[in-house]
Write a protein that holds these residues in place. Structure first.
Motif, short mmCIF file in Angstrom:
data_model
loop_
_atom_site.label_atom_id
_atom_site.label_comp_id
_atom_site.label_asym_id
_atom_site.label_seq_id
_atom_site.Cartn_x
_atom_site.Cartn_y
_atom_site.Cartn_z
N LEU A 29 0.83 -1.21 0.00
CA LEU A 29 0.00 0.00 0.00
C LEU A 29 0.87 1.26 0.00
CD1 LEU A 29 -2.84 -0.96 2.52
CD2 LEU A 29 -3.08 -0.54 0.07
N LEU A 30 1.96 1.22 0.75
CA LEU A 30 2.84 2.38 0.79
C LEU A 30 3.68 2.49 -0.47
CD1 LEU A 30 3.89 2.40 4.55
CD2 LEU A 30 2.29 3.91 3.37
N LEU A 31 3.91 1.36 -1.14
CA LEU A 31 4.52 1.42 -2.47
C LEU A 31 3.62 2.21 -3.42
CD1 LEU A 31 6.42 0.49 -4.81
CD2 LEU A 31 5.04 -1.59 -4.94
N ALA A 32 2.30 1.94 -3.37
CA ALA A 32 1.36 2.69 -4.20
C ALA A 32 1.34 4.16 -3.80
CB ALA A 32 -0.04 2.08 -4.08
N PHE A 33 1.46 4.41 -2.50
CA PHE A 33 1.52 5.79 -1.98
C PHE A 33 2.70 6.54 -2.59
CE2 PHE A 33 3.32 8.55 1.41
CZ PHE A 33 2.24 9.37 1.69
N MET A 34 3.87 5.91 -2.62
CA MET A 34 5.05 6.54 -3.19
C MET A 34 4.95 6.64 -4.71
SD MET A 34 6.82 7.45 -0.60
CE MET A 34 8.35 7.93 -1.39
N LEU A 35 4.26 5.69 -5.33
CA LEU A 35 4.05 5.75 -6.77
C LEU A 35 3.27 7.00 -7.14
CD1 LEU A 35 3.07 2.77 -9.04
CD2 LEU A 35 1.92 4.96 -9.30
N VAL A 36 2.17 7.25 -6.42
CA VAL A 36 1.37 8.46 -6.67
C VAL A 36 2.19 9.70 -6.35
CG1 VAL A 36 -0.70 9.74 -6.00
CG2 VAL A 36 -0.80 7.26 -6.24
N ASN A 37 2.97 9.63 -5.29
CA ASN A 37 3.81 10.75 -4.87
C ASN A 37 4.73 11.20 -6.00
OD1 ASN A 37 6.53 11.74 -3.74
ND2 ASN A 37 5.22 11.89 -1.94
N ARG A 88 -0.93 9.45 15.11
CA ARG A 88 -0.63 8.18 14.46
C ARG A 88 -0.27 8.39 13.00
NH1 ARG A 88 -5.16 4.45 14.40
NH2 ARG A 88 -6.44 6.32 14.29
N THR A 89 0.74 7.68 12.54
CA THR A 89 1.19 7.84 11.15
C THR A 89 0.11 7.44 10.16
OG1 THR A 89 2.25 5.67 11.32
CG2 THR A 89 3.64 7.62 11.64
N VAL A 90 -0.76 6.51 10.53
CA VAL A 90 -1.83 6.10 9.61
C VAL A 90 -2.74 7.28 9.28
CG1 VAL A 90 -3.45 5.33 11.39
CG2 VAL A 90 -3.50 4.27 9.13
N VAL A 91 -2.93 8.18 10.23
CA VAL A 91 -3.75 9.38 10.01
C VAL A 91 -2.98 10.40 9.18
CG1 VAL A 91 -4.91 11.32 11.15
CG2 VAL A 91 -5.04 9.02 12.13
N LEU A 92 -1.72 10.61 9.49
CA LEU A 92 -0.91 11.57 8.75
C LEU A 92 -0.82 11.19 7.28
CD1 LEU A 92 2.03 12.11 11.29
CD2 LEU A 92 0.12 13.66 10.82
N LEU A 93 -0.66 9.91 6.98
CA LEU A 93 -0.55 9.46 5.60
C LEU A 93 -1.86 9.70 4.84
CD1 LEU A 93 1.39 6.16 6.30
CD2 LEU A 93 2.28 8.10 5.00
N VAL A 199 -9.56 2.16 4.46
CA VAL A 199 -10.07 0.83 4.77
C VAL A 199 -8.96 -0.09 5.30
CG1 VAL A 199 -11.19 -1.23 3.82
CG2 VAL A 199 -11.89 1.05 3.05
N LYS A 200 -7.78 -0.02 4.71
CA LYS A 200 -6.73 -1.00 4.97
C LYS A 200 -5.60 -0.53 5.89
CE LYS A 200 -8.25 -4.30 2.21
NZ LYS A 200 -8.60 -5.66 2.70
N GLY A 201 -5.43 0.76 6.06
CA GLY A 201 -4.28 1.27 6.81
C GLY A 201 -4.33 0.91 8.29
N ARG A 202 -3.21 0.42 8.83
CA ARG A 202 -3.10 0.05 10.24
C ARG A 202 -1.70 0.40 10.76
NH1 ARG A 202 -7.61 -0.53 9.12
NH2 ARG A 202 -9.08 -2.24 9.59
N GLU A 203 -1.59 0.62 12.08
CA GLU A 203 -0.29 0.82 12.72
C GLU A 203 0.39 -0.53 12.93
OE1 GLU A 203 1.32 3.58 13.49
OE2 GLU A 203 -0.26 4.99 12.94
N GLY A 204 1.72 -0.57 12.86
CA GLY A 204 2.46 -1.80 13.05
C GLY A 204 2.69 -2.13 14.51
N PRO A 205 2.94 -3.40 14.83
CA PRO A 205 3.15 -3.83 16.22
C PRO A 205 4.45 -3.31 16.82
CG PRO A 205 3.58 -5.64 14.72
CD PRO A 205 2.98 -4.54 13.89
#
Length: 448
Positions: A29-37, A88-93, A199-205
């Motif tokens: 998902l973050l790969l797609a984020f950077m792709l759009v970026n 939370r980074t999920v919100v910032l993204l 829908v899919k974004g979550r914080e890591g453990p």
């Protein structure tokens, strides 16, 4: 591999969390984020000749428009990175993805002129500045230290893939619908990514706690924090930042000026130039992914090779310097054009290496801030590069001579920063000196 769907396990002073399915879902998902970026960044360079013609701009003035994108880039990278300790980074993204769309869509309006272009590029830069440090900080919350190079490299592959996908697609959009709809296309892409992330974004453990004491988490001792000035003063941080600055300079120069160079100096049409830029971006991605896989293999074997950590990335900058020199001075296309691919792409490895090296010397609770500071420094290359190359080209008697001199300046920068990184970028040594210890077999280990 195990699953990271369950919370991490606390074993004394060690927190273990093997990378699993959800960790890799987040990475994609973050790969797609950077792709759009990076599609957002690439659109201006691809539409550059048409924009300069319609608005009657010189290359120096067009360089100002590209530099406007980076005017608040570094400040927002640093400022929002401090927010990672409170939000939370999920919100910032998610907020960043939505702002990208808002910034692009006004240029679809036919009455939007050069002033609107400048204003929207400033807003876009403000929203995209924190993208890389926050994304890397987020993905590092899903992986152990020894596993982080590959997912970090995959995020940087998103930069290459963004250009690789954007170049032919946006080139076709510009040809058939006009340059303004290229901005609309990337704006819609950013909105669609935001919907999926909601829908899919979550914080890591392994993500550090937000809004709590940095040295404790759920009653378990954590990393003691290190004064930021001590981290910023290490040879690793200084040379990683300088090396990444040079690598980002190359990336920005190619995004801004390579389409114009191929069309103006080599006489290619837009389709040929877009295809070449896209192919070069694919080569960038191959280089970054190969480096990430090699680093992961080395880490799993527990062998570090003969070179100190960081030296290899510095030497790759030196190799890229040689490639840029050949690209600038060779007349034969069969020699010049291959330099655009693998050889020049070697510089980009430093961006991945710099981020993983900085993460190694930084306690997790401070990682977002320090990564933001790193990006704030190296993103300055995105401001300086378009302006310097644009001025050099406009000041010479011909575009061919100007571009040759501009590429040679770029080669010199790569050479100097590469040598410095090869000599002084030592993350393991600096981490030990700062007292930032980590088990090679676990996610987080602490020192007293």
């Amino acid at each position: 591999m195990g699953s990271t769907d369950a919370p991490p396990r606390h074993d004394g002073l060690v927190v273990t969390a093997p990378a699993g399915r959800r960790a890799w879902t987040t990475t994609w998902l973050l790969l797609a984020f950077m792709l759009v970026n990076f599609a957002d960044k690439a659109v201006l360079g691809l539409a550059g000749p048409q924009i300069m013609k319609e608005f009657g701009l010189s290359r120096q003035e067009f360089g100002t428009a590209q530099a406007a994108f980076f005017s608040l880039f570094s400040l927002s990278a640093l400022g929002v990175s401090f927010l990672t300790r409170k939000v939370r980074t999920v919100v910032l993204l998610l907020v960043m993805g939505l702002l990208w769309s808002v910034a692009q869509l006004p240029m679809v309006w036919t009455a939007a002129g050069f002033g609107t272009l400048i204003a929207t590029r400033v807003l876009l830069g403000l929203a995209e500045g924190p993208a890389a440090p926050v994304a890397v900080h987020h993905v590092h919350g899903w992986f152990e230290q020894r596993e982080r190079t590959l997912p970090t490299a995959i995020l940087m592959v998103g930069a290459a893939a963004g250009v690789a996908v954007a170049a032919p697609v946006l080139g076709a959009v510009i040809t058939h619908f006009g340059w303004r709809w290229a901005f609309g296309a990337v704006g819609v892409a950013g909105f669609l990514w935001s919907v999926v992330w909601t829908v899919k974004g979550r914080e890591g453990p392994l993500a550090p706690p937000v809004g709590r004491r940095a040295d404790t988490a759920d009653g378990v001792p954590g990393y003691p924090e290190v004064p930021l000035r001590s981290i910023f003063g290490t040879g690793t941080f200084v040379t990683a930042a300088l090396g990444a600055f040079a690598a980002y300079w190359v990336m920005s120069a190619k995004l801004t000026w390579l389409p114009d160079y191929l069309q103006t100096v080599l006489g290619w049409d837009l389709k040929q130039a877009s295809t070449a830029v896209g192919a070069a971006a694919v080569a960038n991605g191959v280089v970054l992914l190969a480096h990430g896989l090699l680093a992961r293999r080395t880490a799993r074997r527990g062998t570090g090779g003969r070179l100190p950590a960081g030296a290899g990335a510095g030497l790759l900058l030196v190799a890229a310097s040689a490639a840029v020199t050949v690209f600038a001075t060779a007349d034969a296309l069969w020699i010049k054009i291959p330099m655009m691919f693998g050889p020049m792409a070697l510089a980009l490895v430093m961006i991945t290496a710099a981020q993983t090296a900085i993460a190694r010397i930084t306690p997790p609770s401070q990682r977002g801030v320090v990564l933001g500071a790193l990006v704030a420094v190296f993103a300055m290359g995105g401001i300086v590069s378009p302006l310097v190359l644009g001025r050099i080209v406009d000041s010479e008697t011909s575009a061919a001579i100007g571009y040759r001199d501009g590429w040679l300046v770029t080669a010199a920068l790569l050479l100097v920063t590469g040598l410095l990184a090869a000599l002084f970028m030592r993350p393991e040594k600096d981490a030990q000196r700062l007292g930032v210890t980590e088990s090679p077999a676990a996610g987080i280990a602490v020192s007293h």
